[in-house]
Design an enzyme around this catalytic site. Structure first.
Site, PDB file in Angstrom:
ATOM      1  N   GLU A  67       0.862  -1.187   0.000  1.00  0.00           N
ATOM      2  CA  GLU A  67       0.000   0.000   0.000  1.00  0.00           C
ATOM      3  C   GLU A  67       0.896   1.235   0.000  1.00  0.00           C
ATOM      4  OE1 GLU A  67      -4.172   1.460   2.030  1.00  0.00           O
ATOM      5  OE2 GLU A  67      -3.198  -0.375   2.695  1.00  0.00           O
ATOM      6  N   GLU A  75      -2.360   0.859  13.357  1.00  0.00           N
ATOM      7  CA  GLU A  75      -3.516   1.225  12.533  1.00  0.00           C
ATOM      8  C   GLU A  75      -4.827   1.029  13.289  1.00  0.00           C
ATOM      9  OE1 GLU A  75      -5.197   0.183   8.048  1.00  0.00           O
ATOM     10  OE2 GLU A  75      -3.876  -1.237   9.074  1.00  0.00           O
TER      11      GLU A  75
END
Length: 900
Positions: A491, A766
């Site tokens: 990502e 996260e």
């Protein structure tokens, strides 16, 4: 007599310079010290005053710019004269047009309000290639036809030999360098510059950065060789997820221009063209940002970038059909090697694997030193965490291989570090290592954008100190040329929501003005014709659908929030002006989607991303997306109104101010009951409504009480996600609930900021529960352990625990108002403002509070003593000869100690 008078003047000048209480330090141009290769037509100058005297303010300044360091009358191109002003940050150049490739010298002389005069050391800046016509070099492609562009590629080697003029001494040499891909340049066998991952990541379809290097000491009289290795990088390597490649092109290309100037005034230009030679038979067999690098040392071409190398078997290059009018000099800092870390331990896992623990989740790569037989293959893999059994865990990396494969040439001590990749990792697994590795055999190399440190923080709570350290490390790891969401899995994208949530905290940790200046230009470039802002910048997800994208509230609002934040913190009016049209376009996009009702109830939104949702049996209420979207609509309209006012756009200021008020009315009618209860009974709902001033003033205290009650109902736990968390503690403190804010900060069980710290985190996660209390993991499809969004609490820690906050834009006047509580007995820290170092340190001991404050020259502070009576405030101020007003204690520059 004249000679004697001259000597007296000379020695008196030296004595004055040595004893003067005033100094001019940190002179910079466009946030950079002695930059070369800038392309700002009207550069801005900044400097800081250092004074041993209190209450020092700049009274006037004089700027001079010249073509030589002597500032002769002939060479001086601009002399501002003595300007009565206290401006010392981002002062505009106002002289004649600056010329490409010209070096200019500058200095500033200042006079302060106490009669002292000081002058800076002579500085310089050098212009880059201001026009496309300045590029005589041509784009070249070093690849043969027939490669499988769907796979990782070898890194081509490209070279050329040239001869400098037989007559003429070299005065200077500059290399102007860019690429489609990642070029690493060499002259006469020596690597050029310290930067890595050049030319960085931009919206390549619109602009590519070029870098300028002073290579005077690398070019020699007579024969020379120049060469480059070209990596895939962001241009054609894997990006996004699931093995997407070639998102900007299938072929890497090089553009390099070496300009050699001679003392006789002549010059010679060596540029990329069809005379260069290339091969793909070099040692880097595969290279990719996500997957890593495969290097076969047996294929090294010794001397390939030196004179006399036999390149007779290398093949020709071809010209690339690419423009040059989209080349720009970097506004932001380069990515560099910043630090090296040794492993804390080497151990065998229960699975029998050899693993190194660096003790810190970091971003970069490892450098290895090894000796073994030729053909020995070593595999180095990377991970952020170990699993429940203590084994190496890589499932959360998804498709990213994150590995180095090194084949030994054999018989000698070999050192290797990769060229065109980076990893996010704490642990490294070694396979195929000859013998047993020692701690000195493997070194962690930390890389990130070379942004200066601006903040420090320390307190009496070790867990909170570790939290701050984790925030800083997450910022370091995710500021690799663009502000990414995470640095390890497939990502690593410039997610706009993460950036806007963290931007204010980022300014405290590092000086990020130029970093965001660079990235925000791509935000505006990738913004669609209809005003929509993509989810990531540079845009890869919605680039081919310019009119049909669906922008997400809280993500796309980066277009208003971050420019305004940079303006507030750095006083950078030009940045705000550059981004202003983008701000307007974004607000108009929402207005069109919201319609006459001014309620943004359509579209697709991420909402309060990854907020706490309770357990499987008892679900938590979710903040409705249309509630969040309308709240951010109001906020962006408000910021655009304030930006218009700051820029002198009175009509727009009124227009967007009225829009803000009308959105508030629509918001109240739709989302608040007559009794003041919001239809979304969540912490995020109350936080956004209060922080964005969407509620009537008489309703705000009870809304704050409802927020507090919800927090208490959850046992002093937060339930907010990416959009509510940055403002949560700010709202509590603002409405007199500081102890509740401290209770949230001190909370050690899930969900909380300290829960990951207790679980051993060294960066921000996260998810609130990336590792669950039983040691198991969250969903592998989305579980990064280096994701700075929740680190936005750092902003509150600086502004409330330390009490450092701005009053005027750019910290020209600032606040020192610490708010002790939460069991803290001391806190100390600093912030490097545009005017100098602000520091705040308080301690509570034996019933006495002590506050130490430092105010830099050319700025002023308003100091509020926490929990001190009026008499104590007056007494403390009197002891420092300071004035007390209705607002607090006013202080000019200097150091102060208050006790009460």
């Amino acid at each position: 007599m004249k000679y004697l008078f001259g000597l007296l003047w000379f020695f008196s000048t030296i004595a004055f310079a040595q004893t003067s209480p005033l100094r001019v330090e940190q002179p910079r141009v466009e946030y950079k010290t002695n930059p070369i290769g800038i392309d700002v037509a009207l550069p801005r100058f900044s400097w800081k005053l250092i004074s041993s005297q209190r209450n020092t303010m700049q009274k006037s300044y004089q700027l001079q710019v010249a073509k030589d360091a002597k500032f002769s009358k002939k060479s001086t191109i601009w002399n501002s004269g003595d300007i009565p002003s206290d401006a010392s940050h981002l002062v505009d150049y106002q002289g004649p047009t600056l010329q490409s490739r010209q070096r200019y010298f500058w200095k500033v002389k200042v006079t302060d309000n106490l009669g002292n005069v000081a002058e800076s050391a002579v500085q310089y800046f050098e212009m880059g290639l201001m026009n496309s016509a300045d590029w005589q070099a041509q784009w070249i492609e070093p690849e043969k036809e027939g490669f499988d562009v769907k796979k990782q590629q070898p890194a081509p080697l490209i070279r050329k030999e040239f001869t400098t003029k037989s007559k003429g001494k070299i005065a200077s040499a500059r290399l102007y360098l860019t690429g489609r891909g990642l070029p690493e340049m060499y002259i006469n066998g020596q690597r050029v510059g310290q930067d890595v991952l050049v030319p960085g990541w931009t919206a390549y379809q619109a602009r590519i950065q070029y870098f300028t290097y002073d290579v005077t000491n690398q070019v020699q009289s007579g024969k020379n060789a120049i060469g480059a290795m070209l990596g895939d990088g962001w241009y054609r390597g894997n990006l996004v997820w699931e093995n997407n490649r070639n998102l900007w092109g299938t072929r890497v290309a090089l553009l390099a221009q070496l300009v050699v100037k001679y003392t006789d005034g002549s010059e010679q230009i060596i540029g990329t063209d069809e005379s260069w030679k290339a091969t793909t038979d070099g040692p880097i067999r595969e290279n990719d940002l996500y997957n890593g690098e495969t290097y076969d040392a047996r294929l090294e071409k010794n001397g390939w970038a030196s004179v006399g190398f036999d390149a007779s078997t290398w093949w020709n290059v071809k010209l690339g059909n690419y423009p040059k009018d989209n080349l720009v000099a970097p506004a932001g800092p380069p990515v560099r090697r910043i630090e090296e870390i040794k492993p804390l331990k080497i151990f065998k896992t229960p699975a029998g694997e050899t693993v190194l623990d660096f003790g810190q989740n970091m971003v970069g790569w490892v450098k290895i030193k090894v000796k073994g037989d030729a053909g020995t293959k070593i595999r180095v893999t990377h991970a952020e965490v170990l699993d429940q059994k203590g084994n190496f865990y890589t499932a959360n990396l998804r498709h990213a291989k994150c590995e180095l494969n090194y084949t030994l040439k054999g018989g000698v001590n070999e050192t290797y570090e990769p060229h065109f990749t980076f990893m996010g990792f704490r642990y490294v697994r070694l396979e195929g290592w000859p013998g047993e590795p020692a701690p000195d055999d493997v070194t962690g190399v930390v890389i990130h954008s070379d942004v200066p440190i601006s903040g420090t923080f320390e307190s009496s709570k070790p867990l909170v100190n570790q939290l701050h350290k984790n925030i800083v490390w997450s910022q370091r790891g995710n500021f690799v040329d663009v502000p990414t969401d995470c640095p390890q899995r497939d990502e690593r994208l410039g997610w706009t929501g993460d950036a806007q949530a963290f931007a204010r905290t980022a300014t405290f940790n590092r000086e990020v003005a130029s970093f965001f200046t660079k990235w925000l230009r791509d935000v505006a470039i990738d913004q669609k014709p209809n005003g929509g802002v993509p989810h990531i910048v540079p845009d890869l997800l919605q680039r081919d659908n310019p009119d049909g994208i669906k922008s997400s509230a809280g993500w796309a609002d980066v277009a208003t929030i971050v420019p305004w934040t940079m303006y507030e913190v750095y006083g950078d009016r030009r940045l705000l002006e550059t981004q202003y049209e983008s701000m307007k376009k974004w607000v108009e996009y929402i207005r069109k989607n919201a319609g006459d009702k001014l309620l943004w109830s359509n579209g697709e939104h991420f909402g309060d991303w990854l907020s706490y949702r309770g357990n499987a049996q008892i679900g938590e209420p979710v903040t409705d997306n249309d509630f969040i979207a309308t709240a951010f609509f109001a906020h962006s309209a408000h910021l655009t109104s304030k930006a218009a006012l700051a820029l002198g756009k009175a009509t727009d200021a009124v227009l967007y101010g009225e829009l803000y008020n009308n959105i508030k009315k629509a918001f109240l009618e739709e989302y608040m009951s007559p009794s003041g209860r919001l239809v979304c009974n969540t912490q995020t709902a109350y936080v956004l409504a209060l922080h964005f001033d969407l509620l009537p003033e008489n309703m705000r205290p009870q809304a704050a009480e409802r927020l507090v009650q919800d927090i208490k109902n959850h046992g002093n736990h937060l339930t907010t996600g990416f959009l509510g968390t940055p403002y949560l503690c700010h709202v509590l403190t603002r409405f007199g609930k500081n102890e509740i804010a401290y209770a949230l900060l001190n909370q050690e069980t899930y969900p909380s900021w300290l829960y990951p710290v207790k679980m051993g985190a060294t960066t921000i996660w996260e998810r609130w529960d990336g590792i669950k209390p039983d040691g198991s993991f969250q969903d592998v499809s989305m579980n990064s352990y280096n994701h700075y969004a929740y680190g936005a609490i750092g902003d509150w820690m600086y502004r409330n625990i330390l009490g450092i906050d701005l009053i005027d834009n750019g910290f020209k006047k600032f606040l020192i108002a610490p708010k002790p509580g939460g069991g803290f007995t001391y806190a100390k820290g600093s912030y490097e403002s545009p005017y100098g170092t602000i520091s705040s340190a308080w301690e509570q001991k034996d019933g006495k509070t002590t506050l130490k404050v430092s105010v830099p020259a050319n700025s002023k502070a308003l100091i509020l003593l926490p929990n001190a009576s009026v008499d104590k405030v007056n007494q403390a101020a009197k002891s420092q000869s300071l004035k007390v007003t209705a607002q607090g204690i006013e202080a000019g520059s200097g150091e102060y100690v208050f006790e009460w």
